[in-house]
Design a protein around this motif. Structure first.
Motif, PDB file in Angstrom:
ATOM      1  N   GLY A   1      30.811  39.787  44.772  1.00 29.42           N
ATOM      2  CA  GLY A   1      30.885  41.189  45.175  1.00 29.42           C
ATOM      3  C   GLY A   1      30.096  42.153  44.335  1.00 29.42           C
ATOM      4  N   LEU A   2      29.502  41.701  43.209  1.00 32.23           N
ATOM      5  CA  LEU A   2      28.782  42.624  42.336  1.00 32.23           C
ATOM      6  C   LEU A   2      27.456  43.024  42.977  1.00 32.23           C
ATOM      7  N   SER A   3      27.266  44.327  43.177  1.00 31.08           N
ATOM      8  CA  SER A   3      26.001  44.794  43.746  1.00 31.08           C
ATOM      9  C   SER A   3      25.842  46.275  43.454  1.00 31.08           C
ATOM     10  N   ASN A   4      24.614  46.699  43.285  1.00 35.62           N
ATOM     11  CA  ASN A   4      24.306  48.112  43.148  1.00 35.62           C
ATOM     12  C   ASN A   4      24.388  48.774  44.527  1.00 35.62           C
ATOM     13  N   SER A   5      24.657  50.067  44.537  1.00 36.03           N
ATOM     14  CA  SER A   5      24.755  50.768  45.814  1.00 36.03           C
ATOM     15  C   SER A   5      24.432  52.240  45.610  1.00 36.03           C
ATOM     16  N   TYR A   6      24.066  52.915  46.700  1.00 39.90           N
ATOM     17  CA  TYR A   6      23.891  54.365  46.642  1.00 39.90           C
ATOM     18  C   TYR A   6      24.143  54.968  48.015  1.00 39.90           C
ATOM     19  N   ASN A   7      24.426  56.276  48.008  1.00 39.83           N
ATOM     20  CA  ASN A   7      24.661  57.041  49.227  1.00 39.83           C
ATOM     21  C   ASN A   7      23.874  58.338  49.176  1.00 39.83           C
ATOM     22  N   ILE A   8      23.312  58.724  50.301  1.00 38.55           N
ATOM     23  CA  ILE A   8      22.646  60.010  50.451  1.00 38.55           C
ATOM     24  C   ILE A   8      23.256  60.680  51.675  1.00 38.55           C
TER      25      ILE A   8
ATOM     26  N   ARG B   1      31.335  56.249  51.007  1.00 37.74           N
ATOM     27  CA  ARG B   1      30.605  57.421  50.505  1.00 37.74           C
ATOM     28  C   ARG B   1      30.946  57.726  49.047  1.00 37.74           C
ATOM     29  N   ILE B   2      32.019  57.103  48.513  1.00 36.80           N
ATOM     30  CA  ILE B   2      32.428  57.336  47.132  1.00 36.80           C
ATOM     31  C   ILE B   2      31.639  56.422  46.212  1.00 36.80           C
ATOM     32  N   SER B   3      31.212  56.952  45.081  1.00 38.84           N
ATOM     33  CA  SER B   3      30.479  56.132  44.121  1.00 38.84           C
ATOM     34  C   SER B   3      31.352  54.971  43.660  1.00 38.84           C
ATOM     35  N   GLY B   4      30.745  53.807  43.543  1.00 40.96           N
ATOM     36  CA  GLY B   4      31.465  52.619  43.112  1.00 40.96           C
ATOM     37  C   GLY B   4      32.169  51.879  44.213  1.00 40.96           C
ATOM     38  N   VAL B   5      32.160  52.418  45.456  1.00 40.70           N
ATOM     39  CA  VAL B   5      32.860  51.792  46.568  1.00 40.70           C
ATOM     40  C   VAL B   5      31.836  51.295  47.593  1.00 40.70           C
ATOM     41  N   SER B   6      31.927  50.025  47.937  1.00 43.63           N
ATOM     42  CA  SER B   6      31.130  49.428  49.008  1.00 43.63           C
ATOM     43  C   SER B   6      32.090  48.818  50.012  1.00 43.63           C
ATOM     44  N   ILE B   7      31.597  48.496  51.198  1.00 43.72           N
ATOM     45  CA  ILE B   7      32.496  47.983  52.227  1.00 43.72           C
ATOM     46  C   ILE B   7      32.004  46.643  52.756  1.00 43.72           C
TER      47      ILE B   7
ATOM     48  N   ARG C   1      23.609  49.064  50.148  1.00 43.56           N
ATOM     49  CA  ARG C   1      24.232  48.127  49.207  1.00 43.56           C
ATOM     50  C   ARG C   1      23.274  46.979  48.959  1.00 43.56           C
ATOM     51  N   ASP C   2      23.080  46.646  47.700  1.00 43.57           N
ATOM     52  CA  ASP C   2      22.157  45.580  47.320  1.00 43.57           C
ATOM     53  C   ASP C   2      22.772  44.214  47.647  1.00 43.57           C
TER      54      ASP C   2
ATOM     55  N   GLY D   1      25.442  57.024  43.210  1.00 41.39           N
ATOM     56  CA  GLY D   1      24.958  55.663  43.042  1.00 41.39           C
ATOM     57  C   GLY D   1      25.760  54.926  41.997  1.00 41.39           C
ATOM     58  N   THR D   2      25.733  53.612  42.078  1.00 43.99           N
ATOM     59  CA  THR D   2      26.465  52.757  41.150  1.00 43.99           C
ATOM     60  C   THR D   2      25.584  51.604  40.721  1.00 43.99           C
TER      61      THR D   2
END
Length: 933
Positions: free
Chosen positions: A834-841, A89-95, A859-860, A812-813
């Protein structure tokens, strides 16, 4: 250069626009702020979701550098059941997910191996049992129950006082302490989990947790005990392949149609053939036990003593069954424009019927002690020490293997043709078995093929001592922070790896089928690959092999790495004003010296044995030999964090730091591992490199944060990382030597009479001899090859709608790098993963005892790994929901739903048509009750 300037201008432009938007409400304000607005975290008393958000916001606002945090709503009540699920849920963090549960995190495009996870500031060990997971440093969040966590802090910029190893971020997990919240507190919760995917075992499984914390003797002594138990049954449906091979087949074959290949992009007209077509079911049972005991005492003012023990036990058992066939080389096929054989046919072949048993058994134990002493009003010290161990599959030496595989097949050539198509998200499969009685599925038309026994036993130990001091003053130099540490990090591994073709009667083998139909219904246009999946026990088949005296187990290999790190640091906290705007600066330097020693112990190589038309067995003697190599490095890691309170609501930051991440453990083992030694090739081995230097990154960050009302803020930040010593794959073509220094030779070329021979004792005629041709092997290794850069933009909006109870979190990142995969560059050895754009709502509601949360995470697509052929991951989005109601001050009932839309995951090779894994998991639900006293 032009691209970098464009990125810089776009980033600065975004910050200027954001700053204008943020300033607009303040400029329009005509009344004085209310008391609540002036002191939004000091006087407002909030609970539940808003308390968690306020605590996290306070950490972010008051920190040096760029820090994000997630705090528990109450003691023993973390926002999500899984820590990784919360961190996304934190910007810049994906799992990263395993069996649709979060287990590792990616921060700003850098995967789990680039991030350091600490528990209360202590570096934690990790271990695994499974070959597919490898031997790495990355912490697995599935090992730790969220009920034992009070907060998680993500340090995105480096600091001198932080343990090194987090190039992407340092993630500190904090557990509760009794003296942090004096008095008596007790919490108990019980949850019933329903997994819609489950086909084997109960669909409803339990999860219970409890926490007790109390203080006594005027709150000078305290004890905290917590524990949890959870169990989950689940099923994963999978379709895919075992990889793609470039130019495997005869391009002069007139039945191989390569005319559609776009030569302007693919001038050599390279083509890719799948190894297999698979349809799997994975039935898993996971059990996790966590516990913690904390003792604290403050015998005199200013002296706090803490002793703690933390443990976890994680055991996951999986039965996998697979229907499959192998395309050893295409007899016919058709390529698309990029060179992927989207239509492949093999003549006179056989089907494969797999059974697989996995065991991932991990025990983690940590003993620690801490002394905090206020020597005076201005000077304080802290001494912290711990001894922690992670041990996976501890019964390996007693014959307990992490993975047992078995394969059955039709008699060779009994299937007229086998065909696979790969133009959609899922492959399709067809075969002609009309020339054999019954069908290819009939047990009477099935014979034995092979077995494998493999896996790891890993023991990872960390002994660490850290001493820190803090001196404070009333002048511009507010504080001097200093300290040092010693870390002894040691990993020992035992690797089992045995592969044998066998010929045994199947009498007595319990065998059946499960009809599958459209097993992967969540994929649009899902096609039927196979109508049935074989069901039998891999371990029972191995017992048949033993009963027929064809069982053999290769001697295990032992590998290890030891690292001893000495460090020291000093940093300065400075506070001043610039044009009546408060400015805070933290500047520091960390020194580190690391000595590395790695070893490998394996029995000496004697020869190759031509044992089967598809197997060249490596024969070893009975005498283990050891190989030891040493290395080391020294690093200076500076940091400067600048923070300015432009107004009482607007904060601007700038930061520079240098951070490092150490190489993966298995990359440093000096041994030679045989990856492929089939007659006719390919012949592939791998070798480690213990002299690898750590990745180093120089980082800059700029951000602006606007805290415009209670529980609400907007932040925008840009960052760039220049990474050196990137570790990439290299390969050489050369002979591999036996224990006597002679090159290995190929006995399958012009074989002698009686060869190949499946005998348990090797036939001397089938062993390598001086007259056989020398094999040229592809020797894969790794090295520090290149530098790379990564840049990105992060934005977050957290907003509460007055007293309505409603709120929203949007973040978003955008992230980009300069080393991307070129699918047509076959010499490429390095690309950023691991590079990918992501967002949370996230939308939430909290009022009158009712809490509700709806969260969507996206996550893109991204590059997961670059080996002989790359692995890409398709874009993924997941919708989760939770709700709770406080019946009274002591009792809360709650419900949760995860993956509500039945999202699926997909991995592919060089091109999207080259499917590797298409997986479906299903939704999970839970209901429960929580009591506090």
């Amino acid at each position: 250069m032009e691209k970098s300037m464009l990125w810089y201008r776009a980033s600065v432009g975004a910050m200027v626009v954001a700053g204008s938007l943020l300033a607009a409400p303040a400029m329009a304000q005509t009344t004085e702020p209310t008391a609540a607005e002036s002191d939004m975290v000091g006087e407002i008393v909030v609970t539940g979701i808003r308390k968690s958000l306020n605590d996290s916001m306070t950490v972010k606002r008051t920190a040096s550098g760029v820090v994000d945090a997630i705090s528990a709503e109450d003691i023993g009540k973390f926002p999500d059941a899984n820590l990784a699920e919360s961190l996304q849920r934190i910007s810049g963090v994906s799992i990263d997910r395993s069996n649709n549960e979060g287990n590792g995190v990616t921060v700003r495009g850098f995967g789990p191996g680039f991030n350091l996870v600490t528990l209360n500031g202590r570096q934690m060990p990790n271990s695994t049992s499974l070959i597919s997971e490898g031997i790495g440093r990355s912490f697995n969040f599935r090992d730790l129950a969220s009920e034992s966590v009070s907060a998680v802090e993500v340090y995105k910029t480096g600091r001198a006082d932080l343990t090194s190893g987090g190039l992407g971020a340092t993630i500190n997990v904090r557990s509760p302490r009794p003296l942090d919240r004096p008095g008596f507190r007790a919490v108990a919760s019980a949850k019933a989990q329903y997994d819609s995917s489950t086909e084997k075992g109960a669909k409803v499984t339990p999860e219970v947790a409890g926490l007790l914390s109390t203080t006594f003797a005027d709150d000078r002594f305290g004890i905290l005990v917590n524990g949890s138990y959870s169990e989950r049954n689940s099923r994963k449906d999978r379709a895919g392949t075992q990889g793609w091979v470039r130019n495997r087949g005869d391009r002069n074959n007139p039945a191989l149609n390569l005319s559609a290949i776009d030569a302007s992009k693919n001038p050599t007209k390279a083509f890719w053939t799948p190894w297999t077509v698979d349809l799997d079911t994975w039935d898993s049972n996971r059990k996790r036990i966590n516990g913690q005991v904390v003792l604290q005492a403050e015998p005199v003012n200013g002296l706090t003593l803490t002793a703690d023990y933390t443990m976890s036990r994680y055991k996951e058992k999986t039965d996998m069954h697979r229907m499959s066939f192998w395309f050893d080389a295409p007899d016919a096929g058709k390529a698309d424009a990029n060179g992927t054989l989207v239509d492949v046919t093999t003549l006179t072949d056989e089907l494969n019927f797999w059974s697989w048993k996995f065991l991932n058994d991990t025990s983690n134990d940590s003993f620690g002690g801490n002394i905090k002493w206020d020597a005076s009003d201005r000077l304080s010290f802290e001494l912290d020490a711990h001894s922690s161990t992670s041990h996976s599959n501890p019964d390996t030496k007693n014959g307990q293997a992490a993975e047992v595989l078995a394969d059955l097949r039709n008699p060779a050539g009994s299937i007229d043709y086998i065909r696979g198509t790969f133009s959609g998200k899922l492959p399709t499969a067809a075969f002609d078995d009309t020339t054999i009685p019954g069908s290819g599925y009939d047990f009477s038309n099935i014979v034995s093929d092979l077995y494998q026994v493999r896996g790891y036993e890993v023991k990872n130990r960390i002994n660490q001592v850290q001493l820190s001091g803090h001196w404070k003053s009333d002048g511009a130099l507010k504080a001097i922070n200093f300290g040092g540490s010693f870390t002894d990090y040691k990993v020992d591994t035992l690797t089992l790896s045995t592969f044998r073709f066998v010929n045994v009667p199947l009498k007595g083998l319990a065998y059946g089928y499960e009809p599958r139909g459209n097993a992967l219904s969540s994929f649009p246009g899902a096609s039927q690959l196979f109508s049935q999946i074989p069901i039998y026990s891999a371990t029972q088949f191995v017992d048949l092999v033993k009963a027929n005296n064809q069982y053999a187990l290769d001697p295990p290999a032992m590998d290890g790495v030891g690292e001893k790190t000495w460090s020291g640091y000093v940093s300065f906290d400075i506070a001043t004003d610039f044009n009546d705007m408060p400015v805070k600066i933290n500047a520091g330097l960390r020194y580190e010296r690391t000595d590395v020693q790695s070893y490998s112990i394996a029995n000496g190589i004697v020869a190759l044995n031509y044992r089967h038309p598809q197997e060249l067995q490596v024969i070893r003697d009975t005498t283990p030999t050891s190989q030891t190599l040493k290395g080391g490095y020294t690093e200076f890691l500076p940091n400067v964090d600048f923070r300015m309170d432009v107004t009482d609501k607007l904060v601007a930051r700038a930061a520079y730091s240098k951070t490092i991440a150490r190489s993966s453990l298995s990359a440093m083992f000096p041994k030679t591992s045989f990856l492929n030694s089939r007659p006719g090739g390919p012949f592939i081995v791998s070798q480690g490199n213990p002299n690898l230097l750590p990745y180093t990154s120089n980082n800059i960050d700029f951000s602006a944060e606007y805290y415009y009302k209670p529980s609400s803020y907007v932040s925008v930040g840009v960052f760039k990382k220049w990474v050196s010593n990137f570790i990439g794959a290299t390969s050489l073509n050369k002979p591999v030597l036996d224990k006597n220094g002679n090159p290995l030779r190929d006995p399958s070329v012009n074989p002698r009479p009686g060869c190949p021979d499946l005998s348990a004792t090797p036939n001397p005629a089938c062993l390598s001899q001086a007259s056989d041709p020398i094999i040229t092997w592809q020797v894969n290794t790794v090295g520090n090859l290149k530098s790379a850069s990564v840049q990105g933009l992060e934005a977050t909006l957290q907003h509460t709608f007055g007293e309505t109870g409603f709120g929203v979190i949007l973040n978003g990142t955008l992230v980009d790098g300069n080393l991307k995969l070129d699918p047509y560059d076959f010499s490429q050895v390095l690309a950023l993963t691991g590079l990918s754009n992501s967002y949370n709502i996230v939308g939430f509601y909290e009022k009158n005892g009712l809490q509700a949360r709806l969260a969507y995470n996206w996550r893109d697509k991204f590059l997961l790994g670059l080996g002989a052929e790359p692995t890409n991951v398709a874009a993924y989005g997941q919708l989760d929901a939770s709700a709770s109601y406080d019946i009274n001050n002591s009792m809360t009932v709650f419900a949760e739903g995860l993956n509500l839309t039945n999202a699926n995951t997909r991995r592919y090779g060089r091109f999207k048509e080259q499917v590797l894994d298409a997986e479906q998991f299903g939704a999970r639900y839970a209901v429960g009750v929580r009591m506090k006293f």
